[in-house]
Design a protein around this motif. Sequence first.
Motif, short mmCIF file in Angstrom:
data_model
loop_
_atom_site.label_atom_id
_atom_site.label_comp_id
_atom_site.label_asym_id
_atom_site.label_seq_id
_atom_site.Cartn_x
_atom_site.Cartn_y
_atom_site.Cartn_z
N ALA A 17 -16.54 -8.64 5.13
CA ALA A 17 -15.82 -7.49 5.65
C ALA A 17 -14.32 -7.65 5.48
O ALA A 17 -13.61 -6.71 5.10
N LEU A 18 -13.82 -8.88 5.74
CA LEU A 18 -12.39 -9.12 5.56
C LEU A 18 -11.99 -9.01 4.11
O LEU A 18 -10.90 -8.49 3.78
N ALA B 148 -9.15 -3.22 -0.03
CA ALA B 148 -8.63 -1.89 0.29
C ALA B 148 -7.11 -1.93 0.47
O ALA B 148 -6.39 -1.05 -0.01
N LEU B 149 -6.61 -2.97 1.15
CA LEU B 149 -5.17 -3.09 1.33
C LEU B 149 -4.46 -3.32 0.01
O LEU B 149 -3.36 -2.79 -0.22
N GLN B 150 -5.08 -4.11 -0.86
CA GLN B 150 -4.47 -4.33 -2.17
C GLN B 150 -4.43 -3.04 -2.98
O GLN B 150 -3.44 -2.76 -3.67
N LEU C 168 1.03 2.50 -3.24
CA LEU C 168 2.35 2.63 -2.65
C LEU C 168 3.44 2.15 -3.60
O LEU C 168 4.53 2.74 -3.67
N VAL C 169 3.16 1.09 -4.33
CA VAL C 169 4.13 0.60 -5.31
C VAL C 169 4.36 1.64 -6.40
O VAL C 169 5.50 1.90 -6.82
N THR C 170 3.27 2.29 -6.84
CA THR C 170 3.41 3.33 -7.84
C THR C 170 4.24 4.50 -7.33
O THR C 170 5.12 5.03 -8.02
N MET C 171 4.00 4.90 -6.08
CA MET C 171 4.78 5.98 -5.49
C MET C 171 6.24 5.57 -5.34
O MET C 171 7.15 6.38 -5.56
#
Length: 212
Positions: A39-40, A46-48, A54-57
């Motif tokens: 699960a972790l 998912a966080l990656q 977010l980096v792309t944005m």
Amino acid sequence: MTESQTRTTELTSQYIAQVTGDLERNTKEQDRIAADIEALQEQLRALQHDHAVLVTMQEALGGARPAAEADTAAVPAVPHQASPAPRPGKPKKAAAGAKKTAPPKAPAKSSSVKSSSAKASKTAAKPSLVDLIRGHLEQQSEPRSAAEVTTALTQAHPDRGIKTTVVRTTLENLVAKSHAHRTKQGSSVFYTASAAVAEPAAAGPQQEAAAG
């Protein structure tokens, strides 16, 4: 010998039962921890993925270089953004990002324009009190008092909240502008439309006689 063998057998059975129970608990604990790890790992993936988005944005908005520096040097990105001199290309990207983010404000303006135009259309469609009074006088074949005009307009337009004092003031303004004609019969004042003054010319002497 027999008793000792019996005791040994009982102890062996107890140990076997205890070891078996420990094995089961150990296996269950391993399964639980493995499930938690899975699960972790899923959360980490998912966080990656979100991080990549977010980096792309951030790159599209012109802030990719400060973010990269924050990741490598562990330094807050805000001080780097405050000094754009080492990055001459960044203001252009920021301007491009500002142009990209600016259009969402347009719907609010268009909606306000629509609402104002809707209000304007409503007010344009709703005749003024002056027009109502003038139209009412033009439709009448006989003079009408301010009270009679108020009653007729109130019945025709109950949502306007028309008052006799306002109607009388409006009628006097129409008389001053030669849009209406005022006649007096005793203590009562009656009004007619200016276009209709010439029509009841025959009735004029009767009204003057009645007034006299």
